[in-house]
Design an enzyme around this catalytic site. Structure first.
Site, PDB file in Angstrom:
ATOM      1  N   GLY A  99     -14.567  20.916 -32.080  1.00 47.89           N
ATOM      2  CA  GLY A  99     -14.044  22.271 -32.231  1.00 47.89           C
ATOM      3  C   GLY A  99     -14.243  22.732 -33.663  1.00 47.89           C
ATOM      4  CB  SER A 101     -13.278  23.863 -39.943  1.00 49.56           C
ATOM      5  OG  SER A 101     -12.399  23.523 -40.985  1.00 49.56           O
ATOM      6  N   GLY A 102     -10.216  23.701 -38.432  1.00 54.00           N
ATOM      7  CA  GLY A 102      -8.937  24.381 -38.277  1.00 54.00           C
ATOM      8  C   GLY A 102      -8.468  24.500 -36.843  1.00 54.00           C
ATOM      9  N   GLY A 154      -7.493  22.087 -34.984  1.00 55.93           N
ATOM     10  CA  GLY A 154      -6.434  21.125 -34.705  1.00 55.93           C
ATOM     11  C   GLY A 154      -6.899  19.762 -34.233  1.00 55.93           C
ATOM     12  CE  LYS A 155     -12.765  19.206 -35.551  1.00 54.34           C
ATOM     13  NZ  LYS A 155     -12.336  20.514 -36.091  1.00 54.34           N
ATOM     14  CB  SER A 215     -19.572  16.967 -33.190  1.00 54.94           C
ATOM     15  OG  SER A 215     -18.336  17.108 -32.524  1.00 54.94           O
TER      16      SER A 215
END
Length: 205
Positions: free
Chosen positions: A33, A35-36, A38-39, A107
Site C-alpha cells: 500500500g 506510504s502512510g 498503515g502497513k 512494493s
C-alpha cells in the site's frame, strides 16, 4: 542473475518437522500500500497477536530492511526491483523455517509482488492490500515525505512522482482509512485461522 558453481543443500530437518514442533504452519504475509496506509502499524499489531498465541513470527519492515540488507539501494526502478527481490528471498527462508513472516513494503509494482508470491507454495503467500486514499496518507505523514515530494525534494516518490499499481486479486483488502487497527488485525488473524495456518486450538489454549 543466478550464481554459478553452487549446489543447493537439503536440511536434515524439514519445514514440516519445524511446523509440527511449533504447532502452526509458516506463511508469508505481504502488506502492500501507499506510504502512510498503515502497513507497519498493522503488521506490528498482527505480529503481537500471533506472538501472544504462541506463533513464531518475524517482521520485515521497509525502513528496517533498507537500513541493513538493502542499505546499498536507492529508489530507481532497478533498485526497487532488487529491494523486493531480496525481501522475497528472505521471506522464503523464513517460510522454510516454518515462521509466519510479515513483510510491510510499499512494493508498488505488480510484477515485483508476483515474483515474491512465486517463491512460496500455493496458499502460503497472503497478499494484504492496505487501501487508503492518497489524501488520507498525506494527512498521516508525520515524516513530511509527501510534502517534500510535492516540493520536488524527493524524486521517484510513490503516489506522487512514481506509480503505485493496485493488486488485482489480493487475499485481503483492508480499508485502513475507515477501519481501526484492531479490526484490520482481527481480519488478518481470522484469515490465517480459516486457511489453517494458525490452528483453532492455539486460540483456545
Amino acid at each position: 542473475m543466478v550464481s554459478t558453481n553452487v549446489t543447493r543443500q537439503d536440511s536434515a530437518v524439514s519445514r514440516l518437522d519445524r511446523e509440527r514442533l511449533q504447532r502452526h504452519r509458516g506463511a508469508v504475509l505481504w502488506l502492500t500500500g501507499l506510504s502512510g496506509a498503515g502497513k507497519s502499524t498493522l503488521a506490528n499489531a498482527v505480529e503481537a497477536r500471533l506472538h501472544a498465541l504462541g506463533c513464531r513470527t518475524f517482521l520485515l519492515d521497509g525502513d528496517n530492511v533498507r537500513s541493513g540488507l538493502c542499505g546499498d539501494l536507492g529508489f530507481s526502478l532497478a533498485d526497487r526491483h532488487e529491494n523486493i527481490r531480496r525481501v522475497g528471498e528472505a521471506a522464503r527462508l523464513f517460510l522454510d523455517a516454518g515462521v509466519i513472516v510479515l513483510c510491510a513494503f510499499i512494493s508498488p509494482l505488480k510484477e515485483d509482488r508476483q515474483r515474491a508470491r512465486a517463491l512460496a507454495p500455493d496458499g502460503d503467500f497472503v497478499e494484504i492490500y492496505c487501501k487508503s486514499p492518497l489524501a488520507v496518507c498525506e494527512r498521516r505523514d508525520v515524516k513530511g515525505l509527501y510534502r517534500r515530494a510535492r516540493a520536488g525534494e524527493i524524486a521517484d516518490f510513490t503516489g506522487i512522482t512514481s506509480p503505485y499499481e493496485e493488486p488485482d486479486n489480493p487475499e485481503l483488502v483492508l480499508d485502513t482509512a475507515r477501519r481501526s487497527v484492531d479490526e484490520c488485525a482481527d481480519a488478518v488473524v481470522a484469515r490465517l485461522v480459516a486457511q489453517g495456518t494458525v490452528p483453532v486450538s492455539l486460540q483456545t489454549a
